[in-house]
Design an enzyme around this catalytic site. Structure first.
Site, PDB file in Angstrom:
ATOM      1  N   ASP A  84      21.764  -3.068 -17.530  1.00 51.04           N
ATOM      2  CA  ASP A  84      20.982  -2.662 -16.366  1.00 51.04           C
ATOM      3  C   ASP A  84      21.296  -1.193 -16.138  1.00 51.04           C
ATOM      4  O   ASP A  84      22.390  -0.840 -15.698  1.00 51.04           O
ATOM      5  CB  ASP A  84      21.372  -3.502 -15.148  1.00 51.04           C
ATOM      6  N   SER A 158       5.987   9.893 -19.852  1.00 51.79           N
ATOM      7  CA  SER A 158       4.569   9.614 -19.633  1.00 51.79           C
ATOM      8  C   SER A 158       3.807  10.916 -19.459  1.00 51.79           C
ATOM      9  O   SER A 158       4.352  11.894 -18.943  1.00 51.79           O
ATOM     10  CB  SER A 158       4.400   8.744 -18.383  1.00 51.79           C
ATOM     11  N   ALA A 208       5.427   9.221  -6.883  1.00 55.05           N
ATOM     12  CA  ALA A 208       6.839   9.084  -7.249  1.00 55.05           C
ATOM     13  C   ALA A 208       7.028   8.945  -8.759  1.00 55.05           C
ATOM     14  O   ALA A 208       7.888   9.609  -9.358  1.00 55.05           O
ATOM     15  CB  ALA A 208       7.442   7.867  -6.533  1.00 55.05           C
ATOM     16  N   TYR A 209       6.231   8.077  -9.389  1.00 60.24           N
ATOM     17  CA  TYR A 209       6.379   7.816 -10.823  1.00 60.24           C
ATOM     18  C   TYR A 209       6.121   9.092 -11.621  1.00 60.24           C
ATOM     19  O   TYR A 209       6.895   9.458 -12.515  1.00 60.24           O
ATOM     20  CB  TYR A 209       5.420   6.707 -11.251  1.00 60.24           C
ATOM     21  N   LYS A 213       8.826  11.169 -14.027  1.00 56.59           N
ATOM     22  CA  LYS A 213       8.637  11.367 -15.469  1.00 56.59           C
ATOM     23  C   LYS A 213       8.585  12.852 -15.828  1.00 56.59           C
ATOM     24  O   LYS A 213       9.032  13.249 -16.910  1.00 56.59           O
ATOM     25  CB  LYS A 213       7.373  10.644 -15.936  1.00 56.59           C
ATOM     26  N   THR A 246       0.135  -3.260 -20.253  1.00 59.55           N
ATOM     27  CA  THR A 246       1.373  -3.971 -19.917  1.00 59.55           C
ATOM     28  C   THR A 246       1.364  -4.316 -18.428  1.00 59.55           C
ATOM     29  O   THR A 246       0.447  -3.946 -17.694  1.00 59.55           O
ATOM     30  CB  THR A 246       2.619  -3.096 -20.196  1.00 59.55           C
TER      31      THR A 246
END
Length: 288
Positions: A84, A158, A208-209, A213, A246
């Site tokens: 993790d 990404s 945020a994502y 990245k 996904t």
């Protein structure tokens, strides 16, 4: 058993991570790194899901047809290990296991583990940056000493981390950053701006994502630069797997997981001529 090659994939119980493990086993026999038995560590946070993923791979028809796995007479063996990346103790425990088990070092680590949360607020930003930026880079620093002298460190990022979403000032800060600390300062400024409700005025997108990245790409480049300046031959790169179908894309992606796995697998197994500090998509470096 002695292994010629050893690799690690994080966040590998489903989606792109699971496909990366499959493709590593399938492509290894004809790869640049081919050198006898190959051990792939499929790591995941949840033991039950990780072991289920391993069971499914051992029964995978394509792997069986290709005779890729040791159980079918092939050269690749896949083992599950709990990891993790948001738990420092878990990362250190796995690193210590690798150090004791593979004293000669491992060949590559593909950092695929990451999160994409719904919504946008200060808490979402804190959690997302925590996993995708801070914890991923912490894992990089923990695993880096375990790599062989010509090993490879590969971070799955990404194109959402592309710099066209920022003000000229913020974009220039990313591009002129020389150290990981420089990138971390940008992440801290983003987080502070979000907490004040003024991220757009500060030149950041409300995403945020995407920012996590962008940070990962910048920090990967900075880490590659630092290693190169030390004289290290370890290859350190970031990549975008593409818009993959996904759970993370809620089934809207246009690529299959196996297609998304091609660039990370290429960076792990192919002759990339020592390339380091690049951002890749579709098996080639692209502009950040």
């Amino acid at each position: 058993m002695a292994y010629g090659r050893v690799g690690v994939v994080t966040g590998a119980n489903k989606g792109i991570g699971l496909a990366i493990v499959r493709q590593l086993a399938l492509q290894y026999p004809k790869s640049h790194l081919h050198n006898g038995p190959f051990l792939i560590y499929l790591t995941a946070r949840d033991q039950g899901r990780g072991e289920t993923a391993l069971k499914n791979l051992n029964e995978d028809s394509q792997l069986k047809q290709a005779k890729a796995l040791k159980s079918d007479g092939g050269e690749s063996e896949i083992k599950y290990h709990q990891l993790d990346i948001t738990d420092l103790k878990s990362v250190q425990t796995f690193a210590e296991y690798l150090k004791q088990t593979h004293g000669d070092g491992i060949d590559f680590v593909i950092n695929n583990a990451g999160i994409a949360l719904n919504g946008f607020d200060a808490n979402v930003v804190k959690t997302t940056l925590g996993c995708n930026y801070y914890n991923t880079m912490e894992a990089c620093h923990t695993f880096l000493p375990l790599l062989k002298p010509t090993g490879r460190l590969i971070n799955v990022a990404s194109v959402s981390g592309h710099l066209n979403k920022y003000s000229d000032e913020v974009r220039q800060r990313f591009l002129s950053a020389k150290t990981e600390r420089d990138i971390t300062a940008i992440m801290q400024d983003f987080q502070s701006a979000v907490e004040a409700g003024k991220e757009k005025e500060a030149g950041f997108p409300s995403a945020a994502y995407a920012v996590s990245k962008a940070g990962l790409i910048g920090a990967t480049k900075a880490l590659a630069r630092a290693e190169k300046e030390k004289g290290s031959q370890i290859s350190i790169n970031a990549l975008c797997p593409g818009w993959v179908n996904t759970d993370m894309t809620k089934g809207k992606g246009t690529k299959t997981p196996d297609e998304g796995a091609q660039t990370p697998v290429m960076l792990a197994l192919s002759d990339i001529k020592g390339a380091t500090g690049e951002f890749w998509q579709n098996e080639r470096p692209i502009e950040w």
